[in-house]
Design a protein around this motif. Structure first.
Motif, PDB file in Angstrom:
ATOM      1  N   ASP A   1      10.237   1.559  -8.282  1.00  0.00           N
ATOM      2  CA  ASP A   1       8.590   0.952  -7.706  1.00  0.00           C
ATOM      3  C   ASP A   1       8.186   3.049  -7.772  1.00  0.00           C
ATOM      4  O   ASP A   1       7.557   3.091  -8.500  1.00  0.00           O
ATOM      5  CB  ASP A   1       8.660   0.688  -6.934  1.00  0.00           C
ATOM      6  CG  ASP A   1       7.297   0.876  -6.307  1.00  0.00           C
ATOM      7  OD1 ASP A   1       6.807   0.756  -7.085  1.00  0.00           O
ATOM      8  OD2 ASP A   1       7.437   1.097  -5.588  1.00  0.00           O
ATOM      9  N   GLN A   2       8.859   3.481  -6.983  1.00  0.00           N
ATOM     10  CA  GLN A   2       8.924   5.346  -6.954  1.00  0.00           C
ATOM     11  C   GLN A   2       9.058   5.964  -8.311  1.00  0.00           C
ATOM     12  O   GLN A   2       8.693   6.524  -8.310  1.00  0.00           O
ATOM     13  CB  GLN A   2      10.717   5.657  -6.494  1.00  0.00           C
ATOM     14  CG  GLN A   2      10.542   6.831  -5.437  1.00  0.00           C
ATOM     15  CD  GLN A   2      10.901   7.576  -4.591  1.00  0.00           C
ATOM     16  OE1 GLN A   2      12.209   8.472  -4.638  1.00  0.00           O
ATOM     17  NE2 GLN A   2      11.201   7.131  -3.261  1.00  0.00           N
TER      18      GLN A   2
ATOM     19  N   HIS B   1       5.391   4.723 -10.115  1.00  0.00           N
ATOM     20  CA  HIS B   1       4.462   5.793  -9.118  1.00  0.00           C
ATOM     21  C   HIS B   1       4.586   7.278  -9.692  1.00  0.00           C
ATOM     22  O   HIS B   1       3.246   7.736  -9.550  1.00  0.00           O
ATOM     23  CB  HIS B   1       4.126   5.008  -7.566  1.00  0.00           C
ATOM     24  CG  HIS B   1       4.369   3.747  -7.300  1.00  0.00           C
ATOM     25  ND1 HIS B   1       4.439   2.588  -7.903  1.00  0.00           N
ATOM     26  CD2 HIS B   1       2.707   3.775  -6.988  1.00  0.00           C
ATOM     27  CE1 HIS B   1       4.191   0.975  -7.002  1.00  0.00           C
ATOM     28  NE2 HIS B   1       2.939   2.137  -7.177  1.00  0.00           N
TER      29      HIS B   1
ATOM     30  N   GLU C   1       4.540  -6.239   2.569  1.00  0.00           N
ATOM     31  CA  GLU C   1       5.862  -5.236   2.410  1.00  0.00           C
ATOM     32  C   GLU C   1       6.445  -5.332   3.253  1.00  0.00           C
ATOM     33  O   GLU C   1       8.269  -5.153   2.993  1.00  0.00           O
ATOM     34  CB  GLU C   1       5.344  -3.871   3.316  1.00  0.00           C
ATOM     35  CG  GLU C   1       4.263  -2.973   1.924  1.00  0.00           C
ATOM     36  CD  GLU C   1       4.379  -3.582   0.311  1.00  0.00           C
ATOM     37  OE1 GLU C   1       5.423  -2.364   0.147  1.00  0.00           O
ATOM     38  OE2 GLU C   1       3.905  -3.973  -0.062  1.00  0.00           O
TER      39      GLU C   1
ATOM     40  N   TRP D   1      -2.286   1.724  -3.901  1.00  0.00           N
ATOM     41  CA  TRP D   1      -1.775   2.927  -4.042  1.00  0.00           C
ATOM     42  C   TRP D   1      -1.454   3.096  -2.525  1.00  0.00           C
ATOM     43  O   TRP D   1      -0.876   3.631  -1.695  1.00  0.00           O
ATOM     44  CB  TRP D   1      -2.855   4.194  -4.036  1.00  0.00           C
ATOM     45  CG  TRP D   1      -2.550   4.272  -5.874  1.00  0.00           C
ATOM     46  CD1 TRP D   1      -3.476   3.564  -6.144  1.00  0.00           C
ATOM     47  CD2 TRP D   1      -1.421   5.205  -5.817  1.00  0.00           C
ATOM     48  NE1 TRP D   1      -2.255   4.503  -8.005  1.00  0.00           N
ATOM     49  CE2 TRP D   1      -1.621   5.203  -8.229  1.00  0.00           C
ATOM     50  CE3 TRP D   1      -0.006   5.759  -5.441  1.00  0.00           C
ATOM     51  CZ2 TRP D   1      -0.574   5.796  -8.899  1.00  0.00           C
ATOM     52  CZ3 TRP D   1       0.536   6.222  -6.551  1.00  0.00           C
ATOM     53  CH2 TRP D   1       0.152   6.198  -8.255  1.00  0.00           C
TER      54      TRP D   1
ATOM     55  N   PHE E   1       1.862   1.134  -1.406  1.00  0.00           N
ATOM     56  CA  PHE E   1       2.939   2.612  -2.137  1.00  0.00           C
ATOM     57  C   PHE E   1       3.099   3.436  -0.752  1.00  0.00           C
ATOM     58  O   PHE E   1       4.560   3.549  -0.664  1.00  0.00           O
ATOM     59  CB  PHE E   1       2.527   3.377  -3.206  1.00  0.00           C
ATOM     60  CG  PHE E   1       3.732   4.062  -3.760  1.00  0.00           C
ATOM     61  CD1 PHE E   1       4.795   3.940  -4.517  1.00  0.00           C
ATOM     62  CD2 PHE E   1       3.069   5.061  -3.093  1.00  0.00           C
ATOM     63  CE1 PHE E   1       5.611   4.762  -4.505  1.00  0.00           C
ATOM     64  CE2 PHE E   1       3.922   6.734  -3.802  1.00  0.00           C
ATOM     65  CZ  PHE E   1       5.138   6.377  -4.004  1.00  0.00           C
TER      66      PHE E   1
ATOM     67  N   ARG F   1       4.378   1.762   1.876  1.00  0.00           N
ATOM     68  CA  ARG F   1       5.834   1.258   1.465  1.00  0.00           C
ATOM     69  C   ARG F   1       6.839   1.832   1.719  1.00  0.00           C
ATOM     70  O   ARG F   1       8.424   1.972   1.731  1.00  0.00           O
ATOM     71  CB  ARG F   1       6.082   0.289  -0.587  1.00  0.00           C
ATOM     72  CG  ARG F   1       6.693   0.185   0.082  1.00  0.00           C
ATOM     73  CD  ARG F   1       7.220   0.074  -1.496  1.00  0.00           C
ATOM     74  NE  ARG F   1       5.844  -0.902  -2.670  1.00  0.00           N
ATOM     75  CZ  ARG F   1       5.153  -0.410  -3.020  1.00  0.00           C
ATOM     76  NH1 ARG F   1       5.241  -0.400  -3.416  1.00  0.00           N
ATOM     77  NH2 ARG F   1       3.814  -1.113  -3.282  1.00  0.00           N
ATOM     78  N   GLN F   2       6.938   3.375   1.398  1.00  0.00           N
ATOM     79  CA  GLN F   2       7.813   4.739   1.254  1.00  0.00           C
ATOM     80  C   GLN F   2       7.988   4.843   3.627  1.00  0.00           C
ATOM     81  O   GLN F   2       9.095   5.107   3.461  1.00  0.00           O
ATOM     82  CB  GLN F   2       7.160   5.914   0.973  1.00  0.00           C
ATOM     83  CG  GLN F   2       6.623   5.583  -0.917  1.00  0.00           C
ATOM     84  CD  GLN F   2       8.083   5.277  -1.513  1.00  0.00           C
ATOM     85  OE1 GLN F   2       9.087   5.620  -1.502  1.00  0.00           O
ATOM     86  NE2 GLN F   2       8.006   4.264  -2.055  1.00  0.00           N
TER      87      GLN F   2
END
Length: 334
Positions: free
Chosen positions: A161-162, A165, A190, A220, A223, A226-227
């Motif tokens: 996934d990283q 993106h 998430e 986004w 994302f 998520r990080q």
């Protein structure tokens, strides 16, 4: 520039001065040559020579001044037109090199696009067996083995996934769709993805969302969260992670707080740098140094402020500050 010009013409200037001195010297030695009129001629010729130098300075340095001000890009429009034969040699060389570099840049861009498309295609293809693996893991009866395999599966999923993106983020402006986003459902989704990992580490969540909707790009934002959640879980053990949203000065803030190992004060200014990993636990081979860098870059494109505070041994708090509705005019103008 005038010093460079005089240095360039030094030999000619010295030759002229030498000839003037020689003329005066010969006149001084030979009584047949009138000294005073000759001195007057030398003076006039020197004045004329100085005026000539000033004229040539203005004419000859125009092209080279434009070279000094040139931004070293592939646009030759800003350069002054070449006049002398030597300036034309330089201009022709620049033009040919510029054309070559443009062709090379276009070729490299095409290759990069092909590489990006192939990688994205590969990532999407890998997701199919990963989905199948997840279904197979769910059918396992051995809970310990199931938990371990789920964790490893999650690591692969998050890395893919990283990477996905990372390839998309240079073109993020083309991928934005600003809409009213349900913050609560996005966060719960998430957390659900990280559930097996959190259970393995004994981590829970405390969620208090005063504001449940924000105007942003849902994909986004997911994302970014998520990080931050991945980081919080990774560096925490048997503790809760707190998520709170609130309204302040017309802006929505989202706080993600963990009680993990914290970040060294000397590392705080660098945690959003590309490829940076902790200096305190530098042997952590699992860290890529890309998660927070990509999250910060995505947040910047969404006009989301990202602040961090941390204490060693006490935990870390990330705060996202969402823009006001009117600020999105700037996004559409990007």
């Amino acid at each position: 520039m005038i010093r460079k010009f005089l240095n360039e013409r030094r030999s000619w200037i010295l030759l002229f001065l030498f000839l003037q001195v020689l003329t005066v010297f010969v006149s001084f030695l030979d009584s047949a040559i009138p000294f005073t009129p000759l001195l007057y001629i030398v003076f006039l010729s020197t004045i004329i020579f100085i005026v000539f130098l000033l004229f040539r300075y203005h004419k000859e340095t125009k092209f080279y001044k434009s070279l000094e001000d040139w931004e070293n890009n592939l646009d030759m429009v800003g350069l002054a037109a070449a006049e002398s034969p030597f300036e034309k040699i330089v201009e022709n060389s620049f033009n040919s090199q510029t054309e070559f570099l443009k062709l090379l840049a276009e070729k490299n861009q095409i290759l990069l696009e092909q590489e990006k498309d192939e990688l994205l295609s590969w990532i999407h293809e890998v997701k199919t067996p990963l989905t199948a693996m997840a279904l197979m893991i769910d059918r396992l009866d051995d809970h310990k083995l199931k938990a371990n395999l789920t964790y490893e599966w999650l690591r692969i999923h998050l890395l893919l996934d990283q990477q996905l993106h990372q390839k998309r983020i240079p073109f993020i402006e083309n991928d934005l769709y600003i809409e009213l986003t349900d913050l609560k459902s996005l966060i719960y989704k998430e957390i659900k993805t990280l559930r097996a990992w959190c259970m393995q580490k004994g981590i829970g969540f405390e969620i208090d969302l005063t504001v449940t909707e924000v105007l942003t790009d849902a994909k986004w934002l997911a994302f970014i969260i998520r990080q931050l959640l991945t980081n919080a879980v990774k560096y925490s053990e048997a503790s809760d992670i707190i998520l709170k949203s609130c309204q302040h000065n017309g802006q929505t803030g989202l706080m993600i707080q963990d009680f993990g190992r914290g970040i060294d004060p000397r590392d705080l200014p660098r945690i959003f740098d590309k490829g940076f990993t902790s200096t305190t636990i530098h042997q952590d081979s699992a860290a890529t140094g890309m998660g927070l860098y990509l999250a910060k870059k995505a947040a910047k494109s969404l006009l989301i402020g990202m602040a961090v505070s941390s204490k060693i041994g006490e935990g870390t708090t990330f705060t996202l500050t969402f823009p006001r509705r009117n600020d999105f005019v700037r996004i559409t103008g990007m």
